[in-house]
Design an enzyme around this catalytic site. Structure first.
Site, mmCIF file in Angstrom:
data_model
loop_
_atom_site.group_PDB
_atom_site.id
_atom_site.type_symbol
_atom_site.label_atom_id
_atom_site.label_comp_id
_atom_site.label_asym_id
_atom_site.label_seq_id
_atom_site.Cartn_x
_atom_site.Cartn_y
_atom_site.Cartn_z
ATOM 1 N N HIS A 162 0.838 -1.204 0.000
ATOM 2 C CA HIS A 162 0.000 0.000 0.000
ATOM 3 C C HIS A 162 0.873 1.255 0.000
ATOM 4 C CE1 HIS A 162 -3.187 -2.568 2.207
ATOM 5 N NE2 HIS A 162 -3.656 -2.339 0.986
ATOM 6 N N LYS B 91 -17.266 -6.420 5.817
ATOM 7 C CA LYS B 91 -16.092 -7.088 6.370
ATOM 8 C C LYS B 91 -16.040 -6.846 7.870
ATOM 9 C CE LYS B 91 -12.980 -6.721 2.374
ATOM 10 N NZ LYS B 91 -11.671 -6.197 1.921
ATOM 11 N N ARG C 116 -2.113 -5.891 -8.213
ATOM 12 C CA ARG C 116 -1.071 -6.877 -7.926
ATOM 13 C C ARG C 116 -0.915 -7.870 -9.062
ATOM 14 N NH1 ARG C 116 -3.794 -8.248 -2.333
ATOM 15 N NH2 ARG C 116 -5.426 -8.288 -3.876
ATOM 16 N N SER D 241 -3.423 -7.526 2.702
ATOM 17 C CA SER D 241 -3.715 -7.384 4.134
ATOM 18 C C SER D 241 -4.142 -8.717 4.731
ATOM 19 C CB SER D 241 -4.804 -6.330 4.349
ATOM 20 O OG SER D 241 -4.324 -5.054 3.997
#
Length: 165
Positions: free
Chosen positions: A18, A42, A91, A129
């Site tokens: 990040h 979440k 990514r 994460s």
């Protein structure tokens, strides 16, 4: 005219991947607002307030970065901040499909806002994460994948709760 970009995310927790995207965005735009999403879908490890504090400490060396949080649609937040750009890190190809859909709806709802995709630096391409939390849960060393302040916070979080081995 000042160029303002929003870099949104959950940042639960912020990783070096990040920070790589945030720093590179700060090299391109006059101001980068790192915006922590209140995601009700979440269950976060860190509260929004904790994530804001961790991000402030992790980015304090980048003068043109500010930290904030938001609820609701990203595009509404971007317009409210008078930003003209959204920064998203990618990514892998697997990230692209979702990000393309999000960018398309944001363009439809905010025609003046552009989405900028930045490829994650190779050394962080595997990092998420979720992976950080999984590794930290077992008290493994995460100091080479998260900022020091986050490594300390993870250690405190997992040493104060029962380990899930």
């Amino acid at each position: 005219m000042t160029s303002i970009a929003v870099c949104p995310g959950s940042f639960d927790p912020v990783t070096l991947g990040h920070l790589d995207i945030i720093q590179r965005g700060a090299n391109v735009f006059d101001e980068v607002i790192v915006a922590v999403l209140h995601n009700r879908n979440k269950v976060p490890l860190f509260s929004v307030e904790e994530r804001l504090e961790l991000l402030k400490k992790a980015t304090e060396h980048i003068p043109n970065v500010t930290i904030d949080s938001f609820n609701g649609l990203l595009i509404d937040y971007v317009k409210q901040k008078q930003a003209k750009a959204i920064i998203r890190g990618l990514r892998a190809v697997s990230d692209f499909e979702y990000e393309m859909q999000a960018a398309s709806i944001n363009k439809k709802l905010g025609p003046d806002v552009e989405t900028f995709f930045m490829m994650t630096s190779n050394q962080y391409s595997y990092l998420s994460s979720s992976i950080v939390k999984e590794v930290a849960k077992y008290e493994a060393d995460v100091s080479d994948i998260v900022p020091p302040v986050v490594a300390e916070a993870l250690k405190a979080k997992f040493s104060s709760s029962p380990r899930n081995k």
